[in-house]
Design a protein around this motif. Structure first.
Motif, PDB file in Angstrom:
ATOM      1  N   ARG A   1       0.857  -1.179   0.000  1.00 32.70           N
ATOM      2  CA  ARG A   1       0.000   0.000   0.000  1.00 32.70           C
ATOM      3  C   ARG A   1       0.894   1.229   0.000  1.00 32.70           C
ATOM      4  O   ARG A   1       1.819   1.326   0.790  1.00 32.70           O
ATOM      5  CB  ARG A   1      -0.914   0.006   1.225  1.00 32.70           C
ATOM      6  CG  ARG A   1      -1.823  -1.215   1.293  1.00 32.70           C
ATOM      7  CD  ARG A   1      -2.670  -1.187   2.559  1.00 32.70           C
ATOM      8  NE  ARG A   1      -3.586  -2.301   2.565  1.00 32.70           N
ATOM      9  CZ  ARG A   1      -3.292  -3.506   2.989  1.00 32.70           C
ATOM     10  NH1 ARG A   1      -2.086  -3.758   3.448  1.00 32.70           N
ATOM     11  NH2 ARG A   1      -4.181  -4.481   2.969  1.00 32.70           N
TER      12      ARG A   1
ATOM     13  N   PRO B   1       1.489   4.978   0.913  1.00 37.28           N
ATOM     14  CA  PRO B   1       0.930   6.046   1.742  1.00 37.28           C
ATOM     15  C   PRO B   1       0.729   7.305   0.895  1.00 37.28           C
ATOM     16  O   PRO B   1       1.692   7.872   0.398  1.00 37.28           O
ATOM     17  CB  PRO B   1       2.017   6.253   2.813  1.00 37.28           C
ATOM     18  CG  PRO B   1       2.861   5.040   2.771  1.00 37.28           C
ATOM     19  CD  PRO B   1       2.825   4.579   1.348  1.00 37.28           C
TER      20      PRO B   1
ATOM     21  N   SER C   1      -4.064  11.824  13.181  1.00 37.68           N
ATOM     22  CA  SER C   1      -4.501  10.839  12.188  1.00 37.68           C
ATOM     23  C   SER C   1      -6.016  10.842  12.006  1.00 37.68           C
ATOM     24  O   SER C   1      -6.775  11.031  12.952  1.00 37.68           O
ATOM     25  CB  SER C   1      -4.025   9.437  12.585  1.00 37.68           C
ATOM     26  OG  SER C   1      -4.476   9.102  13.882  1.00 37.68           O
TER      27      SER C   1
ATOM     28  N   ASP D   1      -6.570   7.120   7.990  1.00 38.83           N
ATOM     29  CA  ASP D   1      -5.183   6.834   8.378  1.00 38.83           C
ATOM     30  C   ASP D   1      -5.126   5.638   9.318  1.00 38.83           C
ATOM     31  O   ASP D   1      -4.269   4.754   9.169  1.00 38.83           O
ATOM     32  CB  ASP D   1      -4.554   8.039   9.082  1.00 38.83           C
ATOM     33  CG  ASP D   1      -4.324   9.214   8.157  1.00 38.83           C
ATOM     34  OD1 ASP D   1      -4.051   8.993   6.969  1.00 38.83           O
ATOM     35  OD2 ASP D   1      -4.410  10.361   8.643  1.00 38.83           O
TER      36      ASP D   1
ATOM     37  N   ARG E   1      -5.654   2.367   7.503  1.00 40.71           N
ATOM     38  CA  ARG E   1      -4.486   1.964   6.741  1.00 40.71           C
ATOM     39  C   ARG E   1      -3.364   1.477   7.653  1.00 40.71           C
ATOM     40  O   ARG E   1      -2.655   0.530   7.333  1.00 40.71           O
ATOM     41  CB  ARG E   1      -4.000   3.130   5.872  1.00 40.71           C
ATOM     42  CG  ARG E   1      -4.929   3.448   4.700  1.00 40.71           C
ATOM     43  CD  ARG E   1      -4.519   4.728   4.006  1.00 40.71           C
ATOM     44  NE  ARG E   1      -3.230   4.599   3.342  1.00 40.71           N
ATOM     45  CZ  ARG E   1      -3.075   4.134   2.103  1.00 40.71           C
ATOM     46  NH1 ARG E   1      -4.128   3.721   1.409  1.00 40.71           N
ATOM     47  NH2 ARG E   1      -1.877   4.068   1.558  1.00 40.71           N
ATOM     48  N   LEU E   2      -3.230   2.112   8.818  1.00 39.80           N
ATOM     49  CA  LEU E   2      -2.214   1.681   9.779  1.00 39.80           C
ATOM     50  C   LEU E   2      -2.503   0.265  10.268  1.00 39.80           C
ATOM     51  O   LEU E   2      -1.598  -0.573  10.378  1.00 39.80           O
ATOM     52  CB  LEU E   2      -2.173   2.634  10.976  1.00 39.80           C
ATOM     53  CG  LEU E   2      -1.248   3.842  10.878  1.00 39.80           C
ATOM     54  CD1 LEU E   2      -1.406   4.715  12.115  1.00 39.80           C
ATOM     55  CD2 LEU E   2       0.202   3.397  10.730  1.00 39.80           C
TER      56      LEU E   2
ATOM     57  N   THR F   1      -1.709  -2.172   7.443  1.00 36.07           N
ATOM     58  CA  THR F   1      -0.278  -2.298   7.187  1.00 36.07           C
ATOM     59  C   THR F   1       0.441  -2.988   8.341  1.00 36.07           C
ATOM     60  O   THR F   1       1.434  -3.689   8.125  1.00 36.07           O
ATOM     61  CB  THR F   1       0.349  -0.911   6.925  1.00 36.07           C
ATOM     62  OG1 THR F   1      -0.446  -0.204   5.986  1.00 36.07           O
ATOM     63  CG2 THR F   1       1.756  -1.046   6.360  1.00 36.07           C
TER      64      THR F   1
ATOM     65  N   GLN G   1       7.076  -0.125   4.882  1.00 38.38           N
ATOM     66  CA  GLN G   1       5.740   0.375   4.564  1.00 38.38           C
ATOM     67  C   GLN G   1       4.997   0.834   5.819  1.00 38.38           C
ATOM     68  O   GLN G   1       4.315   1.856   5.810  1.00 38.38           O
ATOM     69  CB  GLN G   1       4.934  -0.714   3.849  1.00 38.38           C
ATOM     70  CG  GLN G   1       5.328  -0.930   2.401  1.00 38.38           C
ATOM     71  CD  GLN G   1       5.073   0.305   1.545  1.00 38.38           C
ATOM     72  OE1 GLN G   1       5.995   0.812   0.927  1.00 38.38           O
ATOM     73  NE2 GLN G   1       3.863   0.789   1.516  1.00 38.38           N
TER      74      GLN G   1
ATOM     75  N   GLU H   1       3.615   4.635   6.607  1.00 44.16           N
ATOM     76  CA  GLU H   1       2.220   4.922   6.936  1.00 44.16           C
ATOM     77  C   GLU H   1       2.125   5.791   8.196  1.00 44.16           C
ATOM     78  O   GLU H   1       1.322   6.719   8.266  1.00 44.16           O
ATOM     79  CB  GLU H   1       1.434   3.626   7.148  1.00 44.16           C
ATOM     80  CG  GLU H   1       1.146   2.846   5.877  1.00 44.16           C
ATOM     81  CD  GLU H   1       0.083   3.499   5.002  1.00 44.16           C
ATOM     82  OE1 GLU H   1      -0.452   4.570   5.374  1.00 44.16           O
ATOM     83  OE2 GLU H   1      -0.207   2.931   3.932  1.00 44.16           O
TER      84      GLU H   1
ATOM     85  N   THR I   1       7.766  13.508   7.058  1.00 42.53           N
ATOM     86  CA  THR I   1       7.623  12.435   6.077  1.00 42.53           C
ATOM     87  C   THR I   1       8.835  12.390   5.157  1.00 42.53           C
ATOM     88  O   THR I   1       9.356  11.312   4.845  1.00 42.53           O
ATOM     89  CB  THR I   1       6.341  12.623   5.258  1.00 42.53           C
ATOM     90  OG1 THR I   1       5.226  12.640   6.141  1.00 42.53           O
ATOM     91  CG2 THR I   1       6.153  11.478   4.268  1.00 42.53           C
TER      92      THR I   1
END
Length: 247
Positions: free
Chosen positions: A4, A6, A132, A136, A139-140, A143, A161, A165, A176
């Motif tokens: 995935r 981010p 977040s 978010d 997705r966390l 992942t 990954q 994330e 980031t």
């Protein structure tokens, strides 16, 4: 396992540069984006004019950066109506490649870089707990589970990954970018032994704990758990390094 990407991490890669007109800075951003999978193999890059606008540099700077990427074999330029610059992702290096990279890094450099990375990743985790979104967090959670059943390079990719994330969920372009840059410097060296001896299960447990702390908006705990996770990986990499230097 499908990786995935981010979305915020990808967007941060195209944020304006602090110092304009630097070919090296643009090149480094794009190399990191390609090698970490933020830009996919065969993906068409934006036009030179669009890239110049996104990075806040001249089209001449973009043209020179793309030339450097072509020389590294990371970008291919195609002519014609459907032409443009397309990503050529590097081949996935095996464990021996990263073992040689680890051998070339001194123990002091490894620990220094690990300390820096732990500080950046920890700060990102704390901010992710504060900022977040529900997307978010979803997705966390996904992942964090991706590391299950992996080994070797698969575990290393899942580690990278997950931390991308977390950095993306912090919603800080600077953090980031630093996360991506440090991952580019460390590569899979830090996670070289992550998939060995039940390492994937350990990573899964630690990822879940970090994700849960972020979901509960417990910034201090998320930071502490992340720093411990990173520094433990540094210790394991240092052990591998010492074993190799004794041989």
């Amino acid at each position: 396992m499908g990786e995935r990407v981010p979305h915020r991490a990808r967007s941060a890669m195209f944020a304006p540069l602090d110092q304009t007109g630097r070919v090296e800075a643009v090149t480094r951003r794009l190399v990191d984006a390609i090698t970490l999978g933020l830009l996919a193999d065969e993906e068409q890059l934006p036009s030179e004019a669009e890239l110049a606008g996104q990075f806040g540099v001249s089209t001449v700077t973009i043209r020179e950066a793309l030339m450097a990427l072509r020389q590294q074999g990371l970008v291919e330029t195609r002519r014609g109506r459907s032409g443009g610059s397309f990503v050529r992702a590097p081949r996935d290096h095996g464990g021996e490649f990263w073992r040689e990279r680890l051998r070339d890094v001194s123990l002091g450099e490894l620990r220094d870089l690990g300390d820096h990375y732990a500080a950046i990743a920890g700060a990102a985790a704390r901010l992710a707990a504060e900022r977040s979104s529900p997307e978010d967090l979803e997705r966390l959670e996904q992942t964090a589970d991706d590391v299950r059943g992996t080994s070797g390079n698969g575990t290393a990719r899942a580690e990278r990954q997950f931390h991308l994330e977390v950095a993306a969920a912090a919603q800080s372009s600077r953090l980031t970018q630093q996360e991506v840059q440090l991952q580019g410097e460390l590569g899979a060296v830090l996670w070289l032994s992550a998939g060995c001896g039940g390492g994937a299960d350990r990573s899964h447990s630690e990822h879940r704990a970090i994700a849960e702390a972020i979901a509960r908006a417990d910034g201090p705990l998320a930071r502490t758990l992340t720093e411990k996770h990173i520094l433990a990986a540094v210790d394991r990499a240092a052990e591998v390094h010492l074993e190799m230097t004794r041989q």
